[in-house]
Design an enzyme around this catalytic site. Sequence first.
Site, short mmCIF file in Angstrom:
data_model
loop_
_atom_site.label_atom_id
_atom_site.label_comp_id
_atom_site.label_asym_id
_atom_site.label_seq_id
_atom_site.Cartn_x
_atom_site.Cartn_y
_atom_site.Cartn_z
N LEU A 1 1.03 -0.79 0.08
CA LEU A 1 0.10 0.03 0.00
C LEU A 1 0.85 1.52 -0.19
O LEU A 1 1.99 1.70 1.13
CB LEU A 1 -0.66 0.10 0.94
N GLY A 2 1.40 1.85 -1.60
CA GLY A 2 1.73 2.84 -1.13
C GLY A 2 3.28 2.17 -2.50
O GLY A 2 3.88 1.74 -2.30
N VAL B 1 10.38 2.91 14.19
CA VAL B 1 10.72 3.35 14.35
C VAL B 1 11.65 3.73 14.36
O VAL B 1 12.54 2.24 13.94
CB VAL B 1 10.78 2.85 16.45
N LYS C 1 8.03 7.83 18.36
CA LYS C 1 8.82 6.85 18.03
C LYS C 1 8.43 6.69 19.95
O LYS C 1 8.50 5.39 20.39
CB LYS C 1 9.92 7.39 17.82
N LYS D 1 4.48 4.78 11.69
CA LYS D 1 4.40 5.74 13.56
C LYS D 1 3.39 6.32 13.39
O LYS D 1 3.61 6.23 14.75
CB LYS D 1 5.76 6.00 13.40
#
Length: 428
Positions: A12-13, A134, A207, A107
């Site tokens: 996705l992307g 992270v 994070k 994140k």
Amino acid sequence: MGENRKIYAALLGAGTVGSGVYKLAGMQEEDICLKTGAHLEIKKILVRNPGKVREGIPQELFTDSWQEILEDPEIQIVIEVMGGIEPARTYVEEAMKAGKQVVTANKDLLAEYGDPLFEIATENKCDLQFEAAVAGAIPIIRPLRQSLAGSQLTEIMGIVNGTTNYILTKMSEEGMDYQEALDMATRLGYAEADPTADVEGYDAGRKIAIMASIAFSSRVTFPQVYTEGITKITAEDIRYAKEFGYVIKLLGITKLTGKGIEVKVHPTLIPDSHPLATVRDSFNAVFVHGQACDDAMFMGRGAGQMPTASAVLGDVIDVMRNIIHGSCGKIGSDSHKKLPVLDVEDTKSRFFLRLQVENRAGALANIAGVLGNNDVSIAQMVQKRSHDGIAEIVVITDLVKERHFNDAIRIMEGMSVVREISGIIRVY
């Protein structure tokens, strides 16, 4: 060993990270098969504009239909690298409810909605892996969830934003001021056109929320993190830090205390002998302390196309092994406890304080008196140069409750001898 077995995934992307994952999966094709016993095939890539040509990726893989991916029974892994909260959250939820495994680098999503997502993963016995969320290529999520699970962790502090670390490195080593260093970071592509999330500490805050949740087995969300950025740090502050034997870094810090969890992001003076002090430029590092494991530090590239893609692909390989061995969803949620997150006013810090004060008898004693009356004890106090009847005073405090320190500052702001409070920075 099932050399002909295929495991199909959807991306996705297809932005920086997405295209990096596709490229890396191609480069590692043979290795992935040897490591897992199956071939990885990326069958579909969800994009807004499927007609746009993206170098190195076959056009027929692109689709703008999420349903097409969701309803394809062959697709077992969904790799979400689109970023943002929506529609990513909906897609991740629907994928797991359909029994698909999920790897994400998001994140923002995990720092706000980690808990409900893990509940869905647990209910559906699905993997939800997020190493890339992270600190890019640095393995920190898996060590926190697995390797260090046998030790009661008590503190994590880290440089988890490359943009701010680059800016502070330039200010520190080349004497640049903040704006100059930011402009340079933007030119080199380290800073976004809108650098707010980085320089105000929001990126690091997300994070540290994720790491605190795992380390202390208790949910911490991004809105609970106190964040303060680096925009007020001056060349002067850096000069003084050096003089006292410190380096200024933007740190995410979380601690387990008897009263709950402290979690904050702020510029910090750390002793130049501390391992984090030597982490320069866009490198990231995470420093972990636990009762049994003592100190451990993880350092590396915290961002960038290929470092992030390597963390994503590492998770994909793990998920492929789980699929083959029928062991998906074995970790589940990290938050088994319900510990309070402390208000920043109730946490303790040491402070570096720089003041411009009228150079007259009793001024120093007045300031020391205000600090003492508010339970702020002084570790060091130095009067620096004075000109035109104004003296500069630098104070470093002992550990103090933030509430008491803030009370003292409010009183000082109203004192006639204090012309200006030029800088307040926490000290590790």
